[in-house]
Scaffold this active site. Structure first.
Site, PDB file in Angstrom:
ATOM      1  N   LYS A 109       0.331  -1.380   0.368  1.00  0.00           N
ATOM      2  CA  LYS A 109       0.224   0.060   0.431  1.00  0.00           C
ATOM      3  C   LYS A 109       1.103   0.803  -0.219  1.00  0.00           C
ATOM      4  CE  LYS A 109      -4.109   0.551   0.025  1.00  0.00           C
ATOM      5  NZ  LYS A 109      -5.191  -0.270  -0.837  1.00  0.00           N
TER       6      LYS A 109
HETATM    7  P1  NAD Z   1     -13.256   7.203  -2.854  1.00  0.00           P
HETATM    8  O1  NAD Z   1     -12.014   8.268  -2.555  1.00  0.00           O
HETATM    9  O2  NAD Z   1     -13.283   6.355  -4.187  1.00  0.00           O
HETATM   10  O3  NAD Z   1     -13.881   7.345  -2.253  1.00  0.00           O
HETATM   11  C1  NAD Z   1     -14.507   7.947  -0.725  1.00  0.00           C
HETATM   12  C2  NAD Z   1     -15.336   8.208   0.111  1.00  0.00           C
HETATM   13  O4  NAD Z   1     -15.645   8.363   1.708  1.00  0.00           O
HETATM   14  C3  NAD Z   1     -16.391   9.359  -0.466  1.00  0.00           C
HETATM   15  O5  NAD Z   1     -17.305   9.976  -0.584  1.00  0.00           O
HETATM   16  C4  NAD Z   1     -15.396   9.984   1.248  1.00  0.00           C
HETATM   17  O6  NAD Z   1     -16.773  11.578   1.223  1.00  0.00           O
HETATM   18  C5  NAD Z   1     -16.330   9.666   1.757  1.00  0.00           C
HETATM   19  N1  NAD Z   1     -15.757   9.698   3.200  1.00  0.00           N
HETATM   20  C6  NAD Z   1     -13.979  10.591   3.881  1.00  0.00           C
HETATM   21  N2  NAD Z   1     -14.684  10.015   5.117  1.00  0.00           N
HETATM   22  C7  NAD Z   1     -15.663   9.532   5.331  1.00  0.00           C
HETATM   23  C8  NAD Z   1     -16.492  10.399   6.405  1.00  0.00           C
HETATM   24  N3  NAD Z   1     -15.576  10.689   7.457  1.00  0.00           N
HETATM   25  N4  NAD Z   1     -17.761   9.722   6.816  1.00  0.00           N
HETATM   26  C9  NAD Z   1     -18.305   9.276   5.705  1.00  0.00           C
HETATM   27  N5  NAD Z   1     -17.761   9.704   4.762  1.00  0.00           N
HETATM   28  C10 NAD Z   1     -16.787   9.815   4.407  1.00  0.00           C
HETATM   29  O7  NAD Z   1     -12.560   5.888  -1.999  1.00  0.00           O
HETATM   30  P2  NAD Z   1     -12.966   4.435  -2.410  1.00  0.00           P
HETATM   31  O8  NAD Z   1     -11.476   3.487  -3.701  1.00  0.00           O
HETATM   32  O9  NAD Z   1     -14.779   4.733  -2.628  1.00  0.00           O
HETATM   33  O10 NAD Z   1     -12.150   3.438  -0.979  1.00  0.00           O
HETATM   34  C11 NAD Z   1     -13.450   2.919  -0.077  1.00  0.00           C
HETATM   35  C12 NAD Z   1     -12.781   2.587   0.824  1.00  0.00           C
HETATM   36  O11 NAD Z   1     -12.600   1.518  -0.017  1.00  0.00           O
HETATM   37  C13 NAD Z   1     -11.365   2.728   1.076  1.00  0.00           C
HETATM   38  O12 NAD Z   1     -11.265   2.344   2.467  1.00  0.00           O
HETATM   39  C14 NAD Z   1     -10.418   1.918   0.324  1.00  0.00           C
HETATM   40  O13 NAD Z   1      -9.478   0.988   0.864  1.00  0.00           O
HETATM   41  C15 NAD Z   1     -11.415   0.135   0.045  1.00  0.00           C
HETATM   42  N6  NAD Z   1     -11.441  -0.083  -0.578  1.00  0.00           N
HETATM   43  C16 NAD Z   1     -11.219   0.334  -2.203  1.00  0.00           C
HETATM   44  C17 NAD Z   1     -11.417  -0.382  -3.498  1.00  0.00           C
HETATM   45  C18 NAD Z   1     -10.710   0.415  -4.335  1.00  0.00           C
HETATM   46  O14 NAD Z   1     -11.103  -0.822  -5.809  1.00  0.00           O
HETATM   47  N7  NAD Z   1     -11.153   1.719  -5.172  1.00  0.00           N
HETATM   48  C19 NAD Z   1     -10.690  -2.260  -3.445  1.00  0.00           C
HETATM   49  C20 NAD Z   1     -10.471  -2.432  -1.954  1.00  0.00           C
HETATM   50  C21 NAD Z   1     -11.112  -1.576  -1.052  1.00  0.00           C
END
Ligand code: NAD
Length: 369
Positions: A109
């Site tokens: 990461k």
């Molecule tokens: P992203 O940046 O696209 O979206 C994050 C979202 O979370 C946004 O809508 C943001 O406003 C919101 N957010 C941030 N802080 C917040 C809070 N305190 N309360 C409520 N909402 C809040 O990110 P993503 O890619 O969707 O990732 C989200 C999660 O999923 C992370 O934990 C990431 O590690 C995990 N994840 C992502 C992927 C991927 O393929 N993108 C894969 C596996 C896991």
């Protein structure tokens, strides 16, 4: 172990989870440090010119958990919370996820403590390119492959790929996953994580004998994972009654209009301002009654404090590490059997997409897409 460089609440959470499993499996004390602590951590300084002419330096990290099975693989996070402990915990979880999906990769990461929304597009490009440039000696298709995570997207992956490729003197699109389709990305990769979350929720509903057509869902986070999960669940007949992001939370027991929500977020980049009706305290949203609760934003939101108050049948961990060990223990003891889909399974959709292609598929041969 001599002095440990990793710390902070997210790393501590990963460490406690590891100890719990290590005790269960009776792993010897001698082997524990070897299995838990990352093999390699890189910290870099990334100077960029801001639009106002100032030079600003951002710290960046990359942690490679273990290099035993093959290359490492994992996302890059641009968010104010990022520190080396958080990045290390996410790398460890990524190793566990690869193992669960049967993929021959270690976990990695990376990240930069920065709010990407506070940068102009030019500044974000400069920072993305500088970060990759600093990482060039430590990454590669056979060493460590980057991917998107919170605060990064297909555009950032394209900048990473281009920077690495310019250095190599040839196009190396295997250096990142999650790049645009026009740059060699895979159809469906952007949606794969959220679709995987929705698919697993569907399987859990079948197991519990609940009809998808009558089920309700609340989703925290409306970025890549959260929004795709919401649409995929709606396609399966779910009523989405609550959503939130870092700016606002909305709740409507009659069901939210996802098409309008999507349009609003595409135009404004955030949920705030969507409507004057249905606004709710974000903390209240998590403990509202629903069939499925999907934390899909950040770590440590289901805690010892709110775990006793959850009113869902299924807790689907779309985010990495949303549930603290204290909350896990409470959910286990509650006796009303909240069905938990743990993060290393629930959000592994991008991994499963590769897995489904199978050994010998172009994505596996070329590297990753
Ligand atoms: P992203 O940046 O696209 O979206 C994050 C979202 O979370 C946004 O809508 C943001 O406003 C919101 N957010 C941030 N802080 C917040 C809070 N305190 N309360 C409520 N909402 C809040 O990110 P993503 O890619 O969707 O990732 C989200 C999660 O999923 C992370 O934990 C990431 O590690 C995990 N994840 C992502 C992927 C991927 O393929 N993108 C894969 C596996 C896991």
């Amino acid at each position: 172990m001599n002095r440990v460089i990793y710390g902070g609440p997210v790393f501590e959470m990963a460490r406690q989870q590891f100890e719990c499993v290590a005790n269960h499996l009776q792993i010897s004390e001698m082997d524990r440090d070897r299995l838990l602590y990352p093999k390699r951590a890189i910290a870099v300084s990334c100077p960029i010119h801001r639009d106002d002419g100032r030079t600003e330096v951002y710290q960046g990290y990359r942690v490679q958990h273990h290099l035993t099975l093959g290359p490492t693989k994992g996302g890059t996070r641009f968010a104010p919370s990022v520190d080396i402990g958080e990045v290390a915990a996410l790398a460890i979880w990524m190793s566990w996820k690869c193992a669960l999906a049967g993929l021959p990769y270690g976990g990695a990461k990376g990240g930069i403590p920065v709010d990407p929304h506070a940068l102009s597009s030019r500044e974000l490009e400069a920072l993305s390119r500088r970060y990759m440039q600093e990482m060039i000696p430590f990454v590669g298709p056979h060493t460590d492959v980057m991917a998107p995570d919170m605060g990064t997207n297909e555009q950032v992956m394209a900048w990473f790929m281009d920077t690495y490729s310019m250095y190599q003197g040839q196009t190396v699109n295997e250096i990142v996953t999650g790049k645009p389709i026009s740059a060699g990305g895979t159809l469906g990769r952007r949606e794969a994580t959220g679709r995987g979350v929705a698919y697993l929720i569907g399987r859990a509903l079948e197991h519990l004998g609940i009809e998808a057509g009558s089920a309700t869902a609340i989703i925290q986070g409306f970025g890549n994972v959260g929004s795709v999960t919401a649409y995929s669940l709606a396609e399966r007949g779910f009523k989405i009654i609550g959503v939130s992001d870092h700016t606002a939370a909305y709740y409507d027991p009659a069901g939210l209009d996802l098409v309008r929500l999507r349009r609003h977020v595409a135009e404004r980049g955030q949920l705030a301002g969507f409507s004057t009706q249905g606004l709710i305290e974000p903390s209240e949203l998590l403990v509202s009654t629903c069939d499925v609760l999907v934390p899909a934003a950040i770590e440590r939101v289901i805690t010892g404090e709110n775990a006793p108050m959850l009113k869902c049948r299924i807790l689907a961990e779309g985010a990495n590490g949303p549930t603290t060990p204290e909350a896990d223990a409470i959910l286990n003891q509650r006796g009303d059997e909240i069905f938990v889909l743990p993060d290393i399974l629930c959000n592994a959709g991008g991994h499963r997409q590769l897995f489904r292609m199978g050994p010998g598929s172009p994505a596996i041969i070329l590297g990753r897409s």
